[in-house]
Design a protein around this motif. Sequence first.
Motif, PDB file in Angstrom:
ATOM      1  N   PRO A 158       8.841 -12.253   1.159  1.00 29.21           N
ATOM      2  CA  PRO A 158       9.342 -12.457   2.523  1.00 29.21           C
ATOM      3  C   PRO A 158      10.861 -12.630   2.545  1.00 29.21           C
ATOM      4  CG  PRO A 158       7.379 -13.770   2.170  1.00 29.21           C
ATOM      5  CD  PRO A 158       7.746 -13.184   0.832  1.00 29.21           C
ATOM      6  N   SER A 159      11.486 -12.081   3.576  1.00 28.65           N
ATOM      7  CA  SER A 159      12.936 -12.149   3.821  1.00 28.65           C
ATOM      8  C   SER A 159      13.735 -11.212   2.913  1.00 28.65           C
ATOM      9  CB  SER A 159      13.494 -13.580   3.699  1.00 28.65           C
ATOM     10  OG  SER A 159      13.573 -13.990   2.350  1.00 28.65           O
ATOM     11  N   HIS A 160      13.053 -10.363   2.140  1.00 29.45           N
ATOM     12  CA  HIS A 160      13.751  -9.375   1.315  1.00 29.45           C
ATOM     13  C   HIS A 160      13.320  -7.971   1.770  1.00 29.45           C
ATOM     14  CE1 HIS A 160      14.328 -12.926  -1.179  1.00 29.45           C
ATOM     15  NE2 HIS A 160      15.273 -12.262  -1.844  1.00 29.45           N
ATOM     16  N   ASP A 161      14.176  -7.285   2.502  1.00 26.73           N
ATOM     17  CA  ASP A 161      13.837  -5.967   3.040  1.00 26.73           C
ATOM     18  C   ASP A 161      14.107  -4.881   2.002  1.00 26.73           C
ATOM     19  OD1 ASP A 161      13.111  -7.128   5.435  1.00 26.73           O
ATOM     20  OD2 ASP A 161      15.093  -6.869   6.331  1.00 26.73           O
ATOM     21  N   VAL A 162      13.236  -4.818   1.002  1.00 29.36           N
ATOM     22  CA  VAL A 162      13.432  -3.854  -0.088  1.00 29.36           C
ATOM     23  C   VAL A 162      12.265  -2.877  -0.179  1.00 29.36           C
ATOM     24  CG1 VAL A 162      14.921  -5.384  -1.429  1.00 29.36           C
ATOM     25  CG2 VAL A 162      12.428  -5.469  -1.760  1.00 29.36           C
ATOM     26  N   PHE A 163      11.461  -2.788   0.873  1.00 24.89           N
ATOM     27  CA  PHE A 163      10.337  -1.850   0.849  1.00 24.89           C
ATOM     28  C   PHE A 163      10.829  -0.435   0.589  1.00 24.89           C
ATOM     29  CE2 PHE A 163       7.179   1.027   2.550  1.00 24.89           C
ATOM     30  CZ  PHE A 163       5.978   0.470   2.165  1.00 24.89           C
ATOM     31  N   ASP A 164      11.962  -0.052   1.216  1.00 22.46           N
ATOM     32  CA  ASP A 164      12.493   1.297   1.037  1.00 22.46           C
ATOM     33  C   ASP A 164      12.920   1.560  -0.405  1.00 22.46           C
ATOM     34  OD1 ASP A 164      14.516  -0.591   1.306  1.00 22.46           O
ATOM     35  OD2 ASP A 164      15.880   0.765   2.360  1.00 22.46           O
ATOM     36  N   VAL A 165      13.496   0.547  -1.044  1.00 19.96           N
ATOM     37  CA  VAL A 165      13.908   0.681  -2.441  1.00 19.96           C
ATOM     38  C   VAL A 165      12.679   0.850  -3.340  1.00 19.96           C
ATOM     39  CG1 VAL A 165      15.122  -0.431  -4.353  1.00 19.96           C
ATOM     40  CG2 VAL A 165      15.953  -0.723  -2.007  1.00 19.96           C
ATOM     41  N   ALA A 166      11.662   0.041  -3.074  1.00 24.21           N
ATOM     42  CA  ALA A 166      10.440   0.124  -3.871  1.00 24.21           C
ATOM     43  C   ALA A 166       9.741   1.467  -3.672  1.00 24.21           C
ATOM     44  CB  ALA A 166       9.505  -1.025  -3.499  1.00 24.21           C
ATOM     45  N   LEU A 167       9.739   1.963  -2.442  1.00 19.01           N
ATOM     46  CA  LEU A 167       9.110   3.243  -2.153  1.00 19.01           C
ATOM     47  C   LEU A 167       9.819   4.374  -2.904  1.00 19.01           C
ATOM     48  CD1 LEU A 167       6.933   4.699  -0.451  1.00 19.01           C
ATOM     49  CD2 LEU A 167       8.686   5.023   1.313  1.00 19.01           C
ATOM     50  N   THR A 168      11.139   4.343  -2.906  1.00 20.19           N
ATOM     51  CA  THR A 168      11.895   5.345  -3.644  1.00 20.19           C
ATOM     52  C   THR A 168      11.566   5.299  -5.129  1.00 20.19           C
ATOM     53  OG1 THR A 168      13.727   5.283  -2.059  1.00 20.19           O
ATOM     54  CG2 THR A 168      14.217   6.127  -4.256  1.00 20.19           C
ATOM     55  N   ARG A 169      11.454   4.093  -5.659  1.00 19.61           N
ATOM     56  CA  ARG A 169      11.160   3.935  -7.091  1.00 19.61           C
ATOM     57  C   ARG A 169       9.778   4.495  -7.433  1.00 19.61           C
ATOM     58  NH1 ARG A 169      11.023   5.077 -11.163  1.00 19.61           N
ATOM     59  NH2 ARG A 169      10.694   3.915 -13.094  1.00 19.61           N
ATOM     60  N   LEU A 170       8.782   4.207  -6.604  1.00 21.48           N
ATOM     61  CA  LEU A 170       7.438   4.690  -6.930  1.00 21.48           C
ATOM     62  C   LEU A 170       7.359   6.214  -6.788  1.00 21.48           C
ATOM     63  CD1 LEU A 170       5.205   5.537  -4.483  1.00 21.48           C
ATOM     64  CD2 LEU A 170       5.512   3.138  -3.903  1.00 21.48           C
ATOM     65  N   GLU A 171       8.085   6.773  -5.825  1.00 27.65           N
ATOM     66  CA  GLU A 171       8.094   8.229  -5.690  1.00 27.65           C
ATOM     67  C   GLU A 171       8.780   8.892  -6.888  1.00 27.65           C
ATOM     68  OE1 GLU A 171       9.759   9.283  -1.917  1.00 27.65           O
ATOM     69  OE2 GLU A 171       7.859   8.985  -0.872  1.00 27.65           O
ATOM     70  N   GLU A 172       9.806   8.261  -7.410  1.00 29.08           N
ATOM     71  CA  GLU A 172      10.465   8.791  -8.607  1.00 29.08           C
ATOM     72  C   GLU A 172       9.496   8.811  -9.779  1.00 29.08           C
ATOM     73  OE1 GLU A 172      13.770   6.191  -9.059  1.00 29.08           O
ATOM     74  OE2 GLU A 172      15.056   7.284  -7.643  1.00 29.08           O
ATOM     75  N   TYR A 173       8.743   7.746  -9.927  1.00 30.84           N
ATOM     76  CA  TYR A 173       7.765   7.687 -11.015  1.00 30.84           C
ATOM     77  C   TYR A 173       6.715   8.780 -10.865  1.00 30.84           C
ATOM     78  CZ  TYR A 173       3.761   6.185 -13.752  1.00 30.84           C
ATOM     79  OH  TYR A 173       2.706   6.162 -14.615  1.00 30.84           O
ATOM     80  N   ILE A 174       6.150   8.923  -9.655  1.00 27.02           N
ATOM     81  CA  ILE A 174       5.097   9.899  -9.422  1.00 27.02           C
ATOM     82  C   ILE A 174       5.610  11.321  -9.608  1.00 27.02           C
ATOM     83  CG2 ILE A 174       3.633  10.892  -7.601  1.00 27.02           C
ATOM     84  CD1 ILE A 174       3.181   8.019  -6.595  1.00 27.02           C
TER      85      ILE A 174
ATOM     86  N   ASP B  46       5.474  -3.808  10.536  1.00 29.21           N
ATOM     87  CA  ASP B  46       6.184  -2.779  11.294  1.00 29.21           C
ATOM     88  C   ASP B  46       7.362  -2.189  10.514  1.00 29.21           C
ATOM     89  OD1 ASP B  46       4.479  -3.036  13.475  1.00 29.21           O
ATOM     90  OD2 ASP B  46       5.700  -4.604  14.402  1.00 29.21           O
ATOM     91  N   TYR B  47       8.022  -3.013   9.703  1.00 31.85           N
ATOM     92  CA  TYR B  47       9.148  -2.520   8.917  1.00 31.85           C
ATOM     93  C   TYR B  47       8.685  -1.459   7.929  1.00 31.85           C
ATOM     94  CZ  TYR B  47      12.834  -2.356   5.390  1.00 31.85           C
ATOM     95  OH  TYR B  47      13.791  -1.918   4.501  1.00 31.85           O
ATOM     96  N   ALA B  48       7.575  -1.727   7.233  1.00 34.07           N
ATOM     97  CA  ALA B  48       7.046  -0.748   6.275  1.00 34.07           C
ATOM     98  C   ALA B  48       6.634   0.533   6.990  1.00 34.07           C
ATOM     99  CB  ALA B  48       5.868  -1.345   5.516  1.00 34.07           C
ATOM    100  N   LYS B  49       6.030   0.408   8.158  1.00 30.74           N
ATOM    101  CA  LYS B  49       5.636   1.599   8.925  1.00 30.74           C
ATOM    102  C   LYS B  49       6.855   2.442   9.275  1.00 30.74           C
ATOM    103  CE  LYS B  49       1.609  -0.532  11.165  1.00 30.74           C
ATOM    104  NZ  LYS B  49       1.001  -0.872  12.469  1.00 30.74           N
ATOM    105  N   LYS B  50       7.943   1.789   9.663  1.00 30.13           N
ATOM    106  CA  LYS B  50       9.166   2.504  10.018  1.00 30.13           C
ATOM    107  C   LYS B  50       9.719   3.259   8.814  1.00 30.13           C
ATOM    108  CE  LYS B  50      13.857   1.755  11.811  1.00 30.13           C
ATOM    109  NZ  LYS B  50      14.823   0.732  12.304  1.00 30.13           N
ATOM    110  N   VAL B  51       9.734   2.598   7.663  1.00 22.13           N
ATOM    111  CA  VAL B  51      10.238   3.237   6.448  1.00 22.13           C
ATOM    112  C   VAL B  51       9.364   4.433   6.080  1.00 22.13           C
ATOM    113  CG1 VAL B  51      10.636   2.949   3.982  1.00 22.13           C
ATOM    114  CG2 VAL B  51      11.317   1.141   5.579  1.00 22.13           C
ATOM    115  N   LEU B  52       8.052   4.266   6.143  1.00 30.39           N
ATOM    116  CA  LEU B  52       7.146   5.356   5.795  1.00 30.39           C
ATOM    117  C   LEU B  52       7.333   6.552   6.727  1.00 30.39           C
ATOM    118  CD1 LEU B  52       3.904   3.328   4.999  1.00 30.39           C
ATOM    119  CD2 LEU B  52       5.327   4.561   3.368  1.00 30.39           C
ATOM    120  N   SER B  53       7.505   6.285   8.003  1.00 29.82           N
ATOM    121  CA  SER B  53       7.728   7.364   8.974  1.00 29.82           C
ATOM    122  C   SER B  53       9.004   8.133   8.644  1.00 29.82           C
ATOM    123  CB  SER B  53       7.806   6.791  10.385  1.00 29.82           C
ATOM    124  OG  SER B  53       8.099   7.796  11.330  1.00 29.82           O
TER     125      SER B  53
END
Length: 262
Positions: free
Chosen positions: A46-62, A80-87
């Motif tokens: 909580p309070s760490h908006d790093v979902f986008d960073v984590a998503l980029t990292r997992l996509e790099e791995y895949i 909602d923040y994760a949904k926005k990043v995914l979109s």
Amino acid sequence: MREILNGYFSEVHSELLIEDDIPVAFINIHGDDVRKTYFPDIYVRPSHDVFDVALTRLEEYISKKNAQWTILIGINARDDYAKKVLSQCNYQWIRKYWGMEAPLNDVLFPALPTGLEVKVVDIERNLHEWHQVHQDSFSEHFGFQPRPFEKWRDLFLSAEGFDPDGTFLLYENGECVGFVESSNEKAHENSGYINMVGVRKSKQGMRYGTLLIQWAMAYAKRRNFSKIGLNVDTGNTTSALNVYQRLGFREISSWEQFKKIL
């Protein structure tokens, strides 16, 4: 947690994202070589908006492992923040799932009509017929791919919390037509759990699914659990959701699944 780290299917990859010596996100990527699909999860402090960073990292791995495999990621329906990043990253909404619970009050094993019998699964003798019923039951469900017996056996028997004493097969005049699989994964919450229930396509609509759920509920009650839980795909085209609600199950959580569009 052991199952998360060991993997649900054929492989798993996990990473921690660290900022200023503090873990801020956990990436968990489960690969299924039968469905050629990755099922990643991202957990963010909580309070760490790093979902986008984590998503980029997992996509790099895949992309380095199996770039053409499907990616299906699940998130909390309220994130909602994760949904926005995914979109923004070209993910499309696919399904919504509910976690459901029902109280176990005056629950009894249901009476069986003539010709029907319920048996506890025998690991040495019943796995092949259970496998056949499972494959037939789910053959038209979202994302289904036939799973060879050996891979199916290893997947089911190694699952964290698998309860062979609470896994039952339903027979109609000697033919196996359905099953219900219980799990111990919620025992620490004084709760039973139905991991899966299935009925052969030719026998659906005969209330066999209802009977099997009632059987699992009675089994959980016999273990002195106060409640029982399960997950359901709300887009399921069968009557499963209506059956659960009729038996007293109510939504307690919700998560959504998104697919990466290549």
